[in-house]
Motif scaffolding. Sequence first.
Motif, PDB file in Angstrom:
ATOM      1  N   ARG A   1      42.866 -18.203  63.587  1.00  0.00           N
ATOM      2  CA  ARG A   1      42.858 -18.561  62.165  1.00  0.00           C
ATOM      3  C   ARG A   1      41.665 -19.428  61.770  1.00  0.00           C
ATOM      4  N   PHE A   2      41.022 -20.088  62.743  1.00  0.00           N
ATOM      5  CA  PHE A   2      39.859 -20.938  62.441  1.00  0.00           C
ATOM      6  C   PHE A   2      38.532 -20.173  62.508  1.00  0.00           C
ATOM      7  N   LEU A   3      38.582 -18.946  63.001  1.00  0.00           N
ATOM      8  CA  LEU A   3      37.364 -18.187  63.250  1.00  0.00           C
ATOM      9  C   LEU A   3      36.489 -17.979  62.009  1.00  0.00           C
ATOM     10  N   PRO A   4      37.026 -17.569  60.864  1.00  0.00           N
ATOM     11  CA  PRO A   4      36.145 -17.357  59.704  1.00  0.00           C
ATOM     12  C   PRO A   4      35.335 -18.601  59.328  1.00  0.00           C
ATOM     13  N   GLY A   5      35.972 -19.763  59.326  1.00  0.00           N
ATOM     14  CA  GLY A   5      35.263 -21.002  58.991  1.00  0.00           C
ATOM     15  C   GLY A   5      34.202 -21.355  60.014  1.00  0.00           C
ATOM     16  N   ILE A   6      34.512 -21.148  61.288  1.00  0.00           N
ATOM     17  CA  ILE A   6      33.553 -21.462  62.355  1.00  0.00           C
ATOM     18  C   ILE A   6      32.348 -20.535  62.275  1.00  0.00           C
ATOM     19  N   LEU A   7      32.595 -19.242  62.070  1.00  0.00           N
ATOM     20  CA  LEU A   7      31.484 -18.298  62.002  1.00  0.00           C
ATOM     21  C   LEU A   7      30.612 -18.546  60.770  1.00  0.00           C
ATOM     22  N   LYS A   8      31.192 -19.161  59.746  1.00  0.00           N
ATOM     23  CA  LYS A   8      30.429 -19.478  58.536  1.00  0.00           C
ATOM     24  C   LYS A   8      29.717 -20.829  58.650  1.00  0.00           C
TER      25      LYS A   8
ATOM     26  N   VAL B   1      41.084 -17.512  70.673  1.00  0.00           N
ATOM     27  CA  VAL B   1      39.818 -16.816  70.540  1.00  0.00           C
ATOM     28  C   VAL B   1      38.808 -17.613  71.349  1.00  0.00           C
ATOM     29  N   VAL B   2      37.931 -16.918  72.070  1.00  0.00           N
ATOM     30  CA  VAL B   2      36.896 -17.594  72.844  1.00  0.00           C
ATOM     31  C   VAL B   2      35.545 -17.336  72.177  1.00  0.00           C
ATOM     32  N   LEU B   3      34.812 -18.408  72.012  1.00  0.00           N
ATOM     33  CA  LEU B   3      33.467 -18.331  71.442  1.00  0.00           C
ATOM     34  C   LEU B   3      32.452 -18.621  72.533  1.00  0.00           C
ATOM     35  N   LYS B   4      31.416 -17.813  72.575  1.00  0.00           N
ATOM     36  CA  LYS B   4      30.312 -18.000  73.522  1.00  0.00           C
ATOM     37  C   LYS B   4      29.206 -18.743  72.768  1.00  0.00           C
TER      38      LYS B   4
ATOM     39  N   TYR C   1      24.344 -20.029  66.739  1.00  0.00           N
ATOM     40  CA  TYR C   1      24.412 -20.130  68.195  1.00  0.00           C
ATOM     41  C   TYR C   1      25.733 -19.602  68.761  1.00  0.00           C
ATOM     42  N   ILE C   2      26.609 -19.118  67.900  1.00  0.00           N
ATOM     43  CA  ILE C   2      27.982 -18.784  68.274  1.00  0.00           C
ATOM     44  C   ILE C   2      28.226 -17.277  68.209  1.00  0.00           C
ATOM     45  N   GLU C   3      28.909 -16.780  69.244  1.00  0.00           N
ATOM     46  CA  GLU C   3      29.285 -15.359  69.279  1.00  0.00           C
ATOM     47  C   GLU C   3      30.750 -15.267  69.701  1.00  0.00           C
ATOM     48  N   LYS C   4      31.539 -14.518  68.967  1.00  0.00           N
ATOM     49  CA  LYS C   4      32.934 -14.278  69.364  1.00  0.00           C
ATOM     50  C   LYS C   4      32.932 -13.262  70.508  1.00  0.00           C
ATOM     51  N   ILE C   5      33.692 -13.570  71.562  1.00  0.00           N
ATOM     52  CA  ILE C   5      33.791 -12.602  72.668  1.00  0.00           C
ATOM     53  C   ILE C   5      35.227 -12.155  72.860  1.00  0.00           C
TER      54      ILE C   5
ATOM     55  N   VAL D   1      40.143 -20.255  76.844  1.00  0.00           N
ATOM     56  CA  VAL D   1      41.371 -19.549  76.438  1.00  0.00           C
ATOM     57  C   VAL D   1      42.537 -20.526  76.413  1.00  0.00           C
ATOM     58  N   ASN D   2      42.663 -21.344  77.457  1.00  0.00           N
ATOM     59  CA  ASN D   2      43.772 -22.303  77.527  1.00  0.00           C
ATOM     60  C   ASN D   2      43.721 -23.318  76.396  1.00  0.00           C
ATOM     61  N   VAL D   3      42.521 -23.754  76.031  1.00  0.00           N
ATOM     62  CA  VAL D   3      42.381 -24.678  74.899  1.00  0.00           C
ATOM     63  C   VAL D   3      42.797 -23.969  73.614  1.00  0.00           C
ATOM     64  N   GLY D   4      42.332 -22.749  73.422  1.00  0.00           N
ATOM     65  CA  GLY D   4      42.665 -21.987  72.224  1.00  0.00           C
ATOM     66  C   GLY D   4      44.155 -21.760  72.056  1.00  0.00           C
TER      67      GLY D   4
END
Length: 186
Positions: A111-118, A149-152, A182-186, A139-142
């Motif tokens: 649910r936080f992914l859109p804000g992070i990617l922006k 979701v894991v971000l690279k 600098y962020i990529e969703k994997i 993954v465990n933190v997420g």
Amino acid sequence: MGRINNSNGRYNKTSKFISLILRHNPGVIGIDVDSHGWADVNKLIAGIKKAGHKIDMDILEEIVRTDEKGRYSFNDDKTLVRANQGHSIPVDVGLKEKEPPEFLYHGTAERFLPGILKEGLKPMGRLYVHLSWDKETAVNVGKRHGKPVVLKINSRQMYNEGIKFYLSENNVWLVKNAESRYIEKI
């Protein structure tokens, strides 16, 4: 008192309370931490007892020793204790700048992914963004926040562009923020 086995989580509530005190609000039990995050062990134990938790030096030593994330450290003579990272209060735990590996990872909830990617990663009330060496830890933190979701993070590029990285006592990578580029969703 003999050795205490905390592997069954017997002191999880007390450990979480210690985390609240040392990382966010020492005043909750009427103590202070110094500018480096150190708290007097005797005052910490007395305050925790007064708040209704079972604790003594043996239990505190066991919590520090067995914490799965290595959250806490004693000074050499065990008269002071502190959290290694994760503070929302201004402290200087003596982090050393260090060159990161090419990539680091950050676990969050979907649910936080859109804000992070922006907007990128921000410390969100803490002093630093926490990054891990590996995907599994991320993954465990997420999972703690929802569907993981894991971000690279392209940490080497960030570092080469002048962004400082730090490695905490318990091997958590820290950075002030990470822009979305600098962020990529994997």
